[in-house]
Design an enzyme around this catalytic site. Structure first.
Site, PDB file in Angstrom:
ATOM      1  N   THR A   1     -32.719  19.542 -19.553  1.00  0.00           N
ATOM      2  CA  THR A   1     -32.954  18.098 -19.419  1.00  0.00           C
ATOM      3  C   THR A   1     -32.093  17.445 -18.328  1.00  0.00           C
ATOM      4  O   THR A   1     -32.540  16.487 -17.688  1.00  0.00           O
ATOM      5  CB  THR A   1     -32.726  17.393 -20.767  1.00  0.00           C
TER       6      THR A   1
ATOM      7  N   SER B   1     -98.103   1.695 -33.649  1.00  0.00           N
ATOM      8  CA  SER B   1     -97.288   2.894 -33.841  1.00  0.00           C
ATOM      9  C   SER B   1     -97.728   4.031 -32.927  1.00  0.00           C
ATOM     10  O   SER B   1     -98.881   4.106 -32.518  1.00  0.00           O
ATOM     11  CB  SER B   1     -97.399   3.364 -35.291  1.00  0.00           C
TER      12      SER B   1
ATOM     13  N   ARG C   1     -46.000  25.682 -27.605  1.00  0.00           N
ATOM     14  CA  ARG C   1     -46.354  25.728 -29.026  1.00  0.00           C
ATOM     15  C   ARG C   1     -47.621  24.937 -29.368  1.00  0.00           C
ATOM     16  O   ARG C   1     -48.145  25.008 -30.472  1.00  0.00           O
ATOM     17  CB  ARG C   1     -45.169  25.220 -29.870  1.00  0.00           C
TER      18      ARG C   1
ATOM     19  N   GLY D   1     -41.960  19.947 -19.277  1.00  0.00           N
ATOM     20  CA  GLY D   1     -42.034  21.057 -20.230  1.00  0.00           C
ATOM     21  C   GLY D   1     -43.443  21.616 -20.376  1.00  0.00           C
ATOM     22  O   GLY D   1     -44.427  20.918 -20.159  1.00  0.00           O
TER      23      GLY D   1
ATOM     24  N   ASN E   1     -44.415  18.794 -30.661  1.00  0.00           N
ATOM     25  CA  ASN E   1     -44.276  20.161 -30.159  1.00  0.00           C
ATOM     26  C   ASN E   1     -45.377  21.066 -30.679  1.00  0.00           C
ATOM     27  O   ASN E   1     -45.677  22.091 -30.102  1.00  0.00           O
ATOM     28  CB  ASN E   1     -42.925  20.752 -30.569  1.00  0.00           C
TER      29      ASN E   1
HETATM   30  C1  UD1 Z   1     -33.572  17.621 -26.421  1.00  0.00           C
HETATM   31  C2  UD1 Z   1     -32.090  17.262 -26.545  1.00  0.00           C
HETATM   32  C3  UD1 Z   1     -31.726  17.204 -28.017  1.00  0.00           C
HETATM   33  C4  UD1 Z   1     -32.606  16.223 -28.747  1.00  0.00           C
HETATM   34  C5  UD1 Z   1     -34.077  16.528 -28.509  1.00  0.00           C
HETATM   35  C6  UD1 Z   1     -34.919  15.413 -29.036  1.00  0.00           C
HETATM   36  C7  UD1 Z   1     -30.940  18.135 -24.604  1.00  0.00           C
HETATM   37  C8  UD1 Z   1     -30.086  19.214 -24.077  1.00  0.00           C
HETATM   38  N1  UD1 Z   1     -31.318  18.235 -25.869  1.00  0.00           N
HETATM   39  O1  UD1 Z   1     -33.707  18.927 -26.980  1.00  0.00           O
HETATM   40  O2  UD1 Z   1     -30.366  16.838 -28.163  1.00  0.00           O
HETATM   41  O3  UD1 Z   1     -32.323  16.256 -30.127  1.00  0.00           O
HETATM   42  O4  UD1 Z   1     -34.352  16.653 -27.105  1.00  0.00           O
HETATM   43  O5  UD1 Z   1     -36.271  15.759 -28.962  1.00  0.00           O
HETATM   44  O6  UD1 Z   1     -31.244  17.200 -23.895  1.00  0.00           O
HETATM   45  N2  UD1 Z   1     -37.912  18.791 -20.081  1.00  0.00           N
HETATM   46  C9  UD1 Z   1     -38.161  18.857 -18.740  1.00  0.00           C
HETATM   47  N3  UD1 Z   1     -37.550  19.814 -18.003  1.00  0.00           N
HETATM   48  C10 UD1 Z   1     -36.699  20.696 -18.548  1.00  0.00           C
HETATM   49  C11 UD1 Z   1     -36.452  20.626 -19.921  1.00  0.00           C
HETATM   50  C12 UD1 Z   1     -37.069  19.662 -20.669  1.00  0.00           C
HETATM   51  O7  UD1 Z   1     -38.918  18.056 -18.203  1.00  0.00           O
HETATM   52  O8  UD1 Z   1     -36.189  21.521 -17.806  1.00  0.00           O
HETATM   53  C13 UD1 Z   1     -38.578  17.760 -20.872  1.00  0.00           C
HETATM   54  C14 UD1 Z   1     -39.580  18.328 -21.833  1.00  0.00           C
HETATM   55  O9  UD1 Z   1     -40.874  18.322 -21.277  1.00  0.00           O
HETATM   56  C15 UD1 Z   1     -39.492  17.366 -22.996  1.00  0.00           C
HETATM   57  C16 UD1 Z   1     -38.076  16.841 -22.918  1.00  0.00           C
HETATM   58  O10 UD1 Z   1     -37.600  17.133 -21.633  1.00  0.00           O
HETATM   59  O11 UD1 Z   1     -40.366  16.277 -22.837  1.00  0.00           O
HETATM   60  C17 UD1 Z   1     -37.155  17.439 -23.962  1.00  0.00           C
HETATM   61  O12 UD1 Z   1     -37.109  18.804 -23.747  1.00  0.00           O
HETATM   62  P1  UD1 Z   1     -37.024  19.824 -24.936  1.00  0.00           P
HETATM   63  O13 UD1 Z   1     -36.955  21.195 -24.416  1.00  0.00           O
HETATM   64  O14 UD1 Z   1     -38.085  19.529 -25.930  1.00  0.00           O
HETATM   65  O15 UD1 Z   1     -35.622  19.406 -25.512  1.00  0.00           O
HETATM   66  P2  UD1 Z   1     -34.986  19.905 -26.810  1.00  0.00           P
HETATM   67  O16 UD1 Z   1     -34.484  21.273 -26.605  1.00  0.00           O
HETATM   68  O17 UD1 Z   1     -35.910  19.667 -27.925  1.00  0.00           O
END
Ligand code: UD1
Ligand code: CA
Length: 473
Positions: A88, A426, A19, A15, A246
């Site tokens: 994810t 000194s 933010r 990610g 975040n």
């Molecule tokens: C995700 C979960 C959500 C949970 C939350 C907890 C999913 C669909 N949702 O949401 O249920 O409550 O985490 O924090 O799984 N990342 C990648 N590649 C991507 C997308 C994300 O590496 O394509 C990584 C991000 O860097 C991050 C993590 O996955 O470390 C979570 O991604 P983020 O977009 O923050 O997930 P949420 O939408 O918050």
């Protein structure tokens, strides 16, 4: 843990973290002066995973470089590149080749723990319990959920009214008003049966509000197939463990939680903290300390610290990689780094020890004295306004105010040797390389360029003269 199962860990860290408003990738943001992802990796060490696969994307090279340089773990780290952040499940899919390799070598009880890179406070026992649950329940996946006061932004856990089994996870953006009221959330931490994960991950689609591939869709898939799902719940007072970063505000809040726990560890060891809420602990390993150590407000402890008995560290001192023996008093505002202070020394206020310095027993270093890569023998004193660099100083030496070792000629550093019982007046400059004999006295204001013999007074300054004032009209 044990050899009954094989554990793979996948850390999602691709990610952007926009933010955070920073040029640094989110997982490299510092908590207690250490990148977030390294906190997580250190925690994993206790689980002894077979491998840890890091899914990276944004500024991946920097993430890779930082981890390779600082990683002290002995498990294998593999890298999976995710070009576009499509969700994810898509991120986890990038690691599939490593998971397949693992499954080929150990087909039974092969587990994959999926973590997110930005939850630095996750505790090892929470992860261990997840594994235990999965083993006991023989589940295809085990979720870590948490009860939180404010569930906004998280995927909500939907449970079956009759038997409280999990039936789905619904993301905030896909949730209706009833779902949004649910306070049990998905922490993002999931333990899978690796075979189940590999079979189903490629089947996830992106038919949702964010047009992303959701890892959480695997829950619905397991439910549809009547496969066993288990969960462990973190109660509200433990949910800090899975709080993610975040924003800078979240980072600052987690830093406070971390600091409070670290301070409590020091208190448990018997250290007196005069202000529990104003000590910054950035240790790389547990502090080693004796009894009756008192630490005043505003102290920062970094790296590896060893402290003996009866040591007092005054307000606003910074200590990094220090060994401090018994009965040492450090007055306020000292900056001490990579050095050794032996028994009964007194330091400061406003003193600086730069790396590779060693103070023998009963040494006194006073205000505005800088010591660099120097040794002082027992009972020696430098009370005020001095620079002692690359110097070997014997015992019972007195360094007068304003003494400077001129150790640098513009190209090279040179050594100054001051033998036992020498007295340096000194305002002297000792132009290195130079040696001062035992029991020698150096007159105040001397610029010393040659050896000062033992037992003699050496002085170099133009004779004092007084001139009549001419009265101009
Ligand atoms: C995700 C979960 C959500 C949970 C939350 C907890 C999913 C669909 N949702 O949401 O249920 O409550 O985490 O924090 O799984 N990342 C990648 N590649 C991507 C997308 C994300 O590496 O394509 C990584 C991000 O860097 C991050 C993590 O996955 O470390 C979570 O991604 P983020 O977009 O923050 O997930 P949420 O939408 O918050
Ligand atoms: Ca998202």
């Amino acid at each position: 843990m044990n050899s009954d199962f094989e554990l793979n860990v996948v850390i999602l860290a691709a990610g952007i973290g926009s933010r955070m408003k920073s040029n640094l990738p989110k997982v490299l943001q510092p908590l207690a002066n250490k990148p977030l992802i390294l906190h997580l990796l250190n925690t994993l060490q206790g689980l002894k995973p077979a491998q840890c696969i890091i899914v990276y994307g944004h500024q991946g090279e920097l993430v890779k470089q930082t981890i390779c340089q600082n990683n002290t773990n002995d498990f294998a780290i593999n890298w999976a590149f995710q070009e576009q952040q499509n969700g994810t499940a898509h991120a986890t899919l990038q690691s599939i080749k490593y998971l397949q390799q693992s499954l080929a070598t150990k087909p039974k009880n092969n587990f994959t723990l999926v973590l997110v890179g930005d939850t630095p406070l996750l505790q090892i026992d929470t992860l261990q319990k997840l594994i235990t649950t999965q083993m006991q329940k023989q589940s295809k996946l085990t979720l870590l959920t948490a009860k939180v006061a404010n569930p906004f932004g998280y995927g909500r856990i939907v449970r079956n009214a009759e038997n409280q089994q999990i039936s789905a996870i619904i993301e905030e953006k896909d949730a209706n008003e009833t779902i949004k009221k649910i306070k049990e959330i998905n922490t993002g931490i999931l333990l899978f049966d690796t075979n189940f994960l590999i079979q189903n991950l490629p089947k996830v689609n992106n038919n949702n509000a964010q047009k992303e591939y959701y890892l959480t869709d695997l829950i619905a898939m397991a439910v549809n197939k009547n496969l066993p799902i288990a969960s462990n719940v973190l109660e509200e007072n433990q949910s800090w463990q899975t709080e993610g970063v975040n924003t800078k505000l979240q980072l600052a809040n987690l830093e406070r939680i971390y600091q409070k726990h670290q301070a409590e560890k020091l208190l448990e060891k018997g250290i007196t903290l005069l202000n529990l809420n104003n000590v910054e602990i950035r240790l790389s390993q547990e502090i080693i300390c004796g009894k009756d150590v008192i630490i005043d407000s505003g102290v920062i402890l970094e790296g590896k610290i060893v402290i003996g008995n009866n040591v007092k560290i005054g307000a606003n001192c910074v200590l990094k990689n220090m060994i401090i023996e018994d009965n040492v008093i450090i007055e306020p505002f000292c900056h001490l780094e990579n050095s050794i202070i032996k028994n009964n020394c007194s330091i400061g206020p406003f003193a600086r020890l730069r790396p590779n310095s060693e103070l023998g027993e009963n040494v006194h270093i006073g205000n505005f004295v800088e010591v660099k890569k120097s040794m002082l023998g027992k009972n020696s004193k430098a009370g005020h306004l001095s620079y002692l660099g690359d110097a070997i100083i014997g015992e019972d030496v007195n360094i007068g105010a304003g003494t400077i070792t001129c150790n640098y000629d513009g190209k090279h550093k040179h050594q100054t040797i001051i033998n036992n019982k020498a007295f340096i007046g000194s305002g002297t400059q000792l132009v290195a390389p130079v040696e001062i004999g035992e029991n020698a006295i150096i007159g105040a204001g001397t610029t010393l360029t040659k050896t000062a013999p033992e037992n003699q007074i050496t002085v170099s300054r133009s004779p004092q003269k007084s001139i009549n004032k001419k009265i101009k009209k």
